[in-house]
Write a protein that holds these residues in place. Structure first.
Motif, PDB file in Angstrom:
ATOM      1  N   LEU A  12      46.147  44.195  36.641  1.00  0.00           N
ATOM      2  CA  LEU A  12      44.875  43.910  37.286  1.00  0.00           C
ATOM      3  C   LEU A  12      44.320  45.113  38.040  1.00  0.00           C
ATOM      4  O   LEU A  12      43.160  45.129  38.432  1.00  0.00           O
ATOM      5  N   THR A  13      45.118  46.120  38.207  1.00  0.00           N
ATOM      6  CA  THR A  13      44.709  47.291  38.971  1.00  0.00           C
ATOM      7  C   THR A  13      43.473  47.949  38.365  1.00  0.00           C
ATOM      8  O   THR A  13      43.457  48.306  37.189  1.00  0.00           O
ATOM      9  N   GLY A  14      42.448  48.063  39.163  1.00  0.00           N
ATOM     10  CA  GLY A  14      41.214  48.700  38.725  1.00  0.00           C
ATOM     11  C   GLY A  14      40.353  47.860  37.801  1.00  0.00           C
ATOM     12  O   GLY A  14      39.372  48.366  37.234  1.00  0.00           O
ATOM     13  N   ARG A  15      40.673  46.575  37.664  1.00  0.00           N
ATOM     14  CA  ARG A  15      39.948  45.745  36.693  1.00  0.00           C
ATOM     15  C   ARG A  15      39.273  44.529  37.341  1.00  0.00           C
ATOM     16  O   ARG A  15      38.779  43.659  36.626  1.00  0.00           O
ATOM     17  N   CYS A  16      39.246  44.468  38.643  1.00  0.00           N
ATOM     18  CA  CYS A  16      38.681  43.291  39.319  1.00  0.00           C
ATOM     19  C   CYS A  16      37.204  43.107  38.993  1.00  0.00           C
ATOM     20  O   CYS A  16      36.750  41.987  38.725  1.00  0.00           O
ATOM     21  N   ARG A  17      36.445  44.197  39.039  1.00  0.00           N
ATOM     22  CA  ARG A  17      35.023  44.081  38.755  1.00  0.00           C
ATOM     23  C   ARG A  17      34.778  43.661  37.305  1.00  0.00           C
ATOM     24  O   ARG A  17      33.927  42.820  37.016  1.00  0.00           O
ATOM     25  N   GLU A  18      35.568  44.237  36.401  1.00  0.00           N
ATOM     26  CA  GLU A  18      35.461  43.858  34.982  1.00  0.00           C
ATOM     27  C   GLU A  18      35.788  42.386  34.795  1.00  0.00           C
ATOM     28  O   GLU A  18      35.100  41.669  34.056  1.00  0.00           O
ATOM     29  N   LEU A  19      36.832  41.920  35.479  1.00  0.00           N
ATOM     30  CA  LEU A  19      37.235  40.522  35.390  1.00  0.00           C
ATOM     31  C   LEU A  19      36.122  39.607  35.870  1.00  0.00           C
ATOM     32  O   LEU A  19      35.787  38.619  35.208  1.00  0.00           O
ATOM     33  N   ALA A  20      35.536  39.917  37.021  1.00  0.00           N
ATOM     34  CA  ALA A  20      34.468  39.091  37.569  1.00  0.00           C
ATOM     35  C   ALA A  20      33.267  39.041  36.627  1.00  0.00           C
ATOM     36  O   ALA A  20      32.659  37.979  36.424  1.00  0.00           O
ATOM     37  N   ASP A  21      32.929  40.178  36.034  1.00  0.00           N
ATOM     38  CA  ASP A  21      31.787  40.227  35.109  1.00  0.00           C
ATOM     39  C   ASP A  21      32.041  39.373  33.861  1.00  0.00           C
ATOM     40  O   ASP A  21      31.141  38.677  33.377  1.00  0.00           O
ATOM     41  N   VAL A  22      33.277  39.432  33.348  1.00  0.00           N
ATOM     42  CA  VAL A  22      33.615  38.646  32.153  1.00  0.00           C
ATOM     43  C   VAL A  22      33.546  37.156  32.461  1.00  0.00           C
ATOM     44  O   VAL A  22      32.984  36.368  31.684  1.00  0.00           O
ATOM     45  N   LEU A  23      34.103  36.749  33.602  1.00  0.00           N
ATOM     46  CA  LEU A  23      34.090  35.327  33.960  1.00  0.00           C
ATOM     47  C   LEU A  23      32.673  34.819  34.186  1.00  0.00           C
ATOM     48  O   LEU A  23      32.331  33.697  33.802  1.00  0.00           O
ATOM     49  N   MET A  24      31.846  35.647  34.803  1.00  0.00           N
ATOM     50  CA  MET A  24      30.461  35.256  35.031  1.00  0.00           C
ATOM     51  C   MET A  24      29.701  35.135  33.709  1.00  0.00           C
ATOM     52  O   MET A  24      28.956  34.180  33.481  1.00  0.00           O
ATOM     53  N   ARG A  25      29.918  36.103  32.822  1.00  0.00           N
ATOM     54  CA  ARG A  25      29.210  36.095  31.542  1.00  0.00           C
ATOM     55  C   ARG A  25      29.599  34.891  30.691  1.00  0.00           C
ATOM     56  O   ARG A  25      28.774  34.325  29.979  1.00  0.00           O
ATOM     57  N   ARG A  26      30.855  34.495  30.774  1.00  0.00           N
ATOM     58  CA  ARG A  26      31.339  33.361  29.979  1.00  0.00           C
ATOM     59  C   ARG A  26      31.260  32.044  30.747  1.00  0.00           C
ATOM     60  O   ARG A  26      31.761  31.030  30.275  1.00  0.00           O
ATOM     61  N   ARG A  27      30.698  32.075  31.936  1.00  0.00           N
ATOM     62  CA  ARG A  27      30.466  30.877  32.753  1.00  0.00           C
ATOM     63  C   ARG A  27      31.774  30.115  33.009  1.00  0.00           C
ATOM     64  O   ARG A  27      31.851  28.895  32.866  1.00  0.00           O
ATOM     65  N   VAL A  28      32.808  30.847  33.389  1.00  0.00           N
ATOM     66  CA  VAL A  28      34.125  30.264  33.685  1.00  0.00           C
ATOM     67  C   VAL A  28      34.222  29.976  35.182  1.00  0.00           C
ATOM     68  O   VAL A  28      33.943  30.850  36.001  1.00  0.00           O
ATOM     69  N   GLN A  29      34.611  28.759  35.529  1.00  0.00           N
ATOM     70  CA  GLN A  29      34.760  28.396  36.946  1.00  0.00           C
ATOM     71  C   GLN A  29      36.169  28.667  37.478  1.00  0.00           C
ATOM     72  O   GLN A  29      36.348  28.869  38.666  1.00  0.00           O
TER      73      GLN A  29
END
Length: 228
Positions: A60-77
């Protein structure tokens, strides 16, 4: 009726009167149900659909912003993460309204997490961090207490005692959950379940591929699965 009809004791069908001819037909929906019934049934449907995801993220190191963007784009709660490789037991905001709740080991190996959208954070009740491979987050969702469990089974090459310890802890967590509460498990259970369900139709969804390996066979044989 004419004279011949009277003599035969029969009558011709009379045409519809004006009131009958112009009587409106019941309005129905596309499913053939009366609209009033359809409207009443809709009130029993959950107000919104929730999307859950599970992801062995590698690190997860250095990937938090990427993770948040992916979850938002895929509408994951809600997302279950494995192999975060973070140390400690904390929570943090990662952007887009998501909050990451994680647990790890001092060595920085394994590690699991649960990510909640802003709407689910408001119902957060409890966080139970069992080990760096297992954690439970208890959330109130639309009036229903829901247990979100992120699990990361020891992979091939780990000792038998480590694997047994994991399954014992998972069973302990599941048995402690009241029957009235909902259980959702998302994780990397490190086993190939294969394409064929065979005798495991109750727990095999039919979406696997290839052949089942030894770890997959052991996964199905674990009695803890009957508690889910």
């Amino acid at each position: 009726m004419d004279r011949q009809d009277k003599e035969l004791g029969t009558a011709r069908a009379s045409p519809l009167n004006d009131a009958q001819a112009h009587r409106p037909k019941p309005v129905t929906s596309g499913q053939g149900l009366p609209c009033q019934v359809r409207a009443r049934l809709k009130t029993r449907v959950p107000k919104r659909k929730l999307r859950f995801a599970t992801w062995n993220i590698g690190s997860l190191t250095g990937r938090c912003r990427e993770l948040a963007d992916v979850l938002m784009r895929r509408r994951v709660q809600c997302a279950f993460l494995q192999e975060t490789r973070w140390k400690g037991n904390k929570s943090r905001n990662i952007g887009q309204g998501y909050r990451l709740i994680y647990t790890g080991s001092p060595s920085g190996k394994a590690g699991v997490a649960v990510v909640l959208s802003e709407e689910l954070q408001n119902g957060l009740l409890e966080v139970d961090r069992r080990c760096d491979r297992l954690m439970r987050v208890r959330v109130l969702i639309e009036g229903v207490i829901t247990n979100l469990i992120s699990a990361y089974t020891p992979q091939a090459g780990c000792s038998g005692s480590e694997k047994e310890s994991f399954w014992e802890q998972l069973e302990e967590v599941l048995r402690a959950i009241p029957a009235a509460e909902v259980i959702i498990v998302g994780g990397d259970l490190n086993g190939h379940v294969g394409r064929a369900a065979d005798t495991y139709e109750r727990v095999h969804g039919g979406f696997g591929y290839g052949r089942r390996n030894a770890e997959g066979e052991k996964l199905f044989s674990e009695p803890v699965l009957r508690l889910i």
